[in-house]
Design a protein around this motif. Structure first.
Motif, PDB file in Angstrom:
ATOM      1  N   HIS A   1       0.851  -1.187   0.000  1.00  0.00           N
ATOM      2  CA  HIS A   1       0.000   0.000   0.000  1.00  0.00           C
ATOM      3  C   HIS A   1       0.885   1.235   0.000  1.00  0.00           C
ATOM      4  CE1 HIS A   1      -3.415  -2.523   0.690  1.00  0.00           C
ATOM      5  NE2 HIS A   1      -3.065  -2.856   1.918  1.00  0.00           N
ATOM      6  N   GLN A   2       0.409   2.285  -0.654  1.00  0.00           N
ATOM      7  CA  GLN A   2       1.112   3.558  -0.689  1.00  0.00           C
ATOM      8  C   GLN A   2       0.099   4.660  -1.011  1.00  0.00           C
ATOM      9  OE1 GLN A   2       2.649   0.887  -2.847  1.00  0.00           O
ATOM     10  NE2 GLN A   2       0.630   1.101  -3.762  1.00  0.00           N
ATOM     11  N   ARG A   3       0.444   5.881  -0.625  1.00  0.00           N
ATOM     12  CA  ARG A   3      -0.473   7.003  -0.880  1.00  0.00           C
ATOM     13  C   ARG A   3      -0.676   7.199  -2.377  1.00  0.00           C
ATOM     14  NH1 ARG A   3       1.119  12.125   2.459  1.00  0.00           N
ATOM     15  NH2 ARG A   3       0.590  10.629   4.094  1.00  0.00           N
ATOM     16  N   SER A   4       0.397   7.034  -3.138  1.00  0.00           N
ATOM     17  CA  SER A   4       0.350   7.184  -4.586  1.00  0.00           C
ATOM     18  C   SER A   4       1.146   6.052  -5.215  1.00  0.00           C
ATOM     19  CB  SER A   4       0.939   8.538  -4.999  1.00  0.00           C
ATOM     20  OG  SER A   4       1.202   8.578  -6.391  1.00  0.00           O
ATOM     21  N   ILE A   5       0.703   5.568  -6.354  1.00  0.00           N
ATOM     22  CA  ILE A   5       1.451   4.526  -7.064  1.00  0.00           C
ATOM     23  C   ILE A   5       2.854   5.027  -7.388  1.00  0.00           C
ATOM     24  CG2 ILE A   5       1.563   3.160  -9.181  1.00  0.00           C
ATOM     25  CD1 ILE A   5      -0.477   2.106  -7.215  1.00  0.00           C
ATOM     26  N   ASP A   6       3.018   6.348  -7.518  1.00  0.00           N
ATOM     27  CA  ASP A   6       4.359   6.909  -7.763  1.00  0.00           C
ATOM     28  C   ASP A   6       5.338   6.525  -6.653  1.00  0.00           C
ATOM     29  OD1 ASP A   6       3.547   8.078 -10.106  1.00  0.00           O
ATOM     30  OD2 ASP A   6       3.251  10.075  -9.240  1.00  0.00           O
ATOM     31  N   ASP A   7       4.840   6.370  -5.420  1.00  0.00           N
ATOM     32  CA  ASP A   7       5.706   5.966  -4.316  1.00  0.00           C
ATOM     33  C   ASP A   7       6.227   4.553  -4.525  1.00  0.00           C
ATOM     34  OD1 ASP A   7       5.380   8.400  -2.978  1.00  0.00           O
ATOM     35  OD2 ASP A   7       3.632   7.695  -1.877  1.00  0.00           O
ATOM     36  N   PHE A   8       5.357   3.677  -5.038  1.00  0.00           N
ATOM     37  CA  PHE A   8       5.821   2.321  -5.340  1.00  0.00           C
ATOM     38  C   PHE A   8       6.837   2.339  -6.469  1.00  0.00           C
ATOM     39  CE2 PHE A   8       5.496  -1.214  -8.337  1.00  0.00           C
ATOM     40  CZ  PHE A   8       6.090  -2.200  -7.565  1.00  0.00           C
ATOM     41  N   VAL A   9       6.562   3.110  -7.514  1.00  0.00           N
ATOM     42  CA  VAL A   9       7.470   3.167  -8.659  1.00  0.00           C
ATOM     43  C   VAL A   9       8.848   3.652  -8.216  1.00  0.00           C
ATOM     44  CG1 VAL A   9       7.900   4.266 -10.889  1.00  0.00           C
ATOM     45  CG2 VAL A   9       5.603   3.459 -10.324  1.00  0.00           C
ATOM     46  N   ALA A  10       8.887   4.668  -7.346  1.00  0.00           N
ATOM     47  CA  ALA A  10      10.164   5.178  -6.846  1.00  0.00           C
ATOM     48  C   ALA A  10      10.889   4.123  -6.026  1.00  0.00           C
ATOM     49  CB  ALA A  10       9.928   6.434  -6.008  1.00  0.00           C
ATOM     50  N   THR A  11      10.152   3.398  -5.196  1.00  0.00           N
ATOM     51  CA  THR A  11      10.756   2.339  -4.385  1.00  0.00           C
ATOM     52  C   THR A  11      11.261   1.213  -5.263  1.00  0.00           C
ATOM     53  OG1 THR A  11       9.291   2.888  -2.532  1.00  0.00           O
ATOM     54  CG2 THR A  11      10.358   0.729  -2.488  1.00  0.00           C
ATOM     55  N   ARG A  12      10.491   0.869  -6.276  1.00  0.00           N
ATOM     56  CA  ARG A  12      10.901  -0.201  -7.174  1.00  0.00           C
ATOM     57  C   ARG A  12      12.164   0.203  -7.944  1.00  0.00           C
ATOM     58  NH1 ARG A  12      11.062  -5.635  -8.512  1.00  0.00           N
ATOM     59  NH2 ARG A  12      12.191  -5.596 -10.481  1.00  0.00           N
TER      60      ARG A  12
END
Length: 429
Positions: free
Chosen positions: A368-379
């Protein structure tokens, strides 16, 4: 703590029943688990006391001696396709679906010992409306996120994630949602998804000490010659989900607009290839690749890593990622991922679990993340392409744990607040 063989045998049986699914599996599961042991949920007039955040699981999960959340043992992900009559009919359908979800909450207490669940909606669901999602909410189509992967991109309308320490609770809830049960843990079933959503795909999994070891036999991707240790909650042999190595629920919660108190979910299906991991790589190499070189050099990790406390202790390693790549020719998975932190804390909340669906070792990477952009940055930090370009490591080899994984599927979902979880409009305000 080492469990008895009887306990492990029961847990393995329940895991198998959850993986099979259906009425016969539920009946078999109930032979090993008693519904009387599962606490009931709330009365209808008490449902308003439940949190608006569907993803508010932490206070309802068990914790270990360090305060880390202990994830529910059994998981099912139901991928949904909308088969209803379209937006004009959704007012009535919405009431039926909400009644189905409230039935689950009346039947089982919220928590690992009862039932936890979230309901999310993908881009395909919202595409049928003329309106768009309001800022700052964005649920983009999934995409390949590195040159070394070529996943199938899911386009389902919805996702229901069910989790519990009791396999029978999950199977019963699933049967009730499908419209195949009249009562659920003593509660009359009111509403179902029948005729509104169809389950297009079902994925299952588990997490917890002893479960990987007890379920690895005959599974492709896990060598029989080197069994997973009994204190490991995941197939790769190490603990995950440390409290300080996770984003808080506040950090991953949407803060404003009609979907305030909601979140987004990314779900990847990752195939595991662990023959080399266990048969060729030494324990020291595994520690270096999972955490960072310093962990191995300083003997920080005992067993699966429960001794690390409430953090994976890679904060200092993150600053040395490029230096370690040049000096050691190797970097750690957690070390790379920590580069995506904000104010010292991760920006995604992982709730992933292992799987043996189709007799293949896999990881359902759910976060879970506030924005999918947070996942993309982590990935991107996790992939470490920038490190590979400036050092002797490659896109896969000695680059954390990438060489042991193949991303098969990707999907993105909006998880609305509880008040909008049933067939939401794009802008319910």
């Amino acid at each position: 703590m080492k469990r008895s063989s009887r306990s492990l045998s029961r847990r393995a049986f329940v895991r198998s029943a959850v993986a099979i699914g259906g009425a016969s599996a539920l009946a078999a599961c109930l032979d090993r688990e008693s519904e009387a042991d599962i606490p009931s949920g709330l009365e209808p007039d008490e449902l308003e006391t439940l949190p608006e955040r569907q993803h508010a699981w932490t206070e309802y999960e068990r914790t270990d001696e360090h305060g880390n959340s202990i994830a529910p043992e059994h998981h099912v992900a139901l991928h949904l396709e909308y088969v209803g009559d379209g937006p004009d009919a959704m007012t009535e359908e919405r009431e039926t679906v909400e009644s189905a979800y409230e039935t689950l909450e009346r039947a089982y207490s919220r928590g690992s010992d009862g039932l936890l669940f979230t309901v999310g909606y993908g881009p395909a669901y919202f595409d049928r409306f003329e309106e768009s999602l309001p800022d700052p909410v964005d649920v983009p189509e999934p995409e390949s996120l590195s040159p070394i992967e070529d996943p199938e991109l899911d386009s389902y309308d919805g996702l229901i994630h069910l989790a519990s320490d009791h396999g029978s609770a999950i199977l019963s809830a699933e049967e009730a949602l499908r419209g195949d049960l009249e009562t659920l843990n003593g509660v009359e079933v009111d509403g179902s998804l029948e005729g509104i959503f169809e389950v297009a795909e079902r994925r299952t999994g588990f997490i917890g000490e002893g479960l990987p070891a007890d379920n690895q036999s005959g599974i492709d991707g896990i060598p029989d010659s080197e069994p997973v240790s009994e204190d490991a909650p995941l197939f790769m042999g190490f603990k995950s989900g440390f409290k300080k190595s996770q984003a808080t629920e506040d950090r991953v919660t949407i803060q404003e607009g009609p979907f305030a108190d909601g979140t987004t979910t990314h779900l990847s299906l990752i195939r595991l290839h662990l023959n080399q991991w266990y048969e060729q790589d030494s324990r020291e190499i595994r520690e270096r690749k999972m955490f960072c070189p310093a962990h191995a050099e300083e003997n920080r990790v005992e067993g699966a890593g429960h001794n690390l406390g409430d953090s994976n202790q890679v904060g200092g390693c993150a600053e040395r990622t490029l230096e370690d790549a040049k000096e050691h020719g190797m970097v750690g998975h957690a070390q790379k991922s920590a580069r995506a932190r904000e104010d010292g804390r991760p920006i995604i909340l992982r709730r992933d679990f292992n799987s043996t669906d189709n007799d293949e070792a896999a990881l359902h990477f759910l976060c879970h993340q506030r924005s999918i952009d947070d996942f993309v940055a982590t990935r991107a930090a996790m992939t470490g392409s920038d490190i590979a370009e400036e050092s002797a490591i490659t896109a896969r080899m000695n680059n954390g744990i990438l060489q042991y994984m193949t991303v098969r599927r990707r999907a993105n979902y909006l998880v609305p607040p509880r008040r909008h979880r049933s067939l939401p409009l794009p802008n319910p305000a």
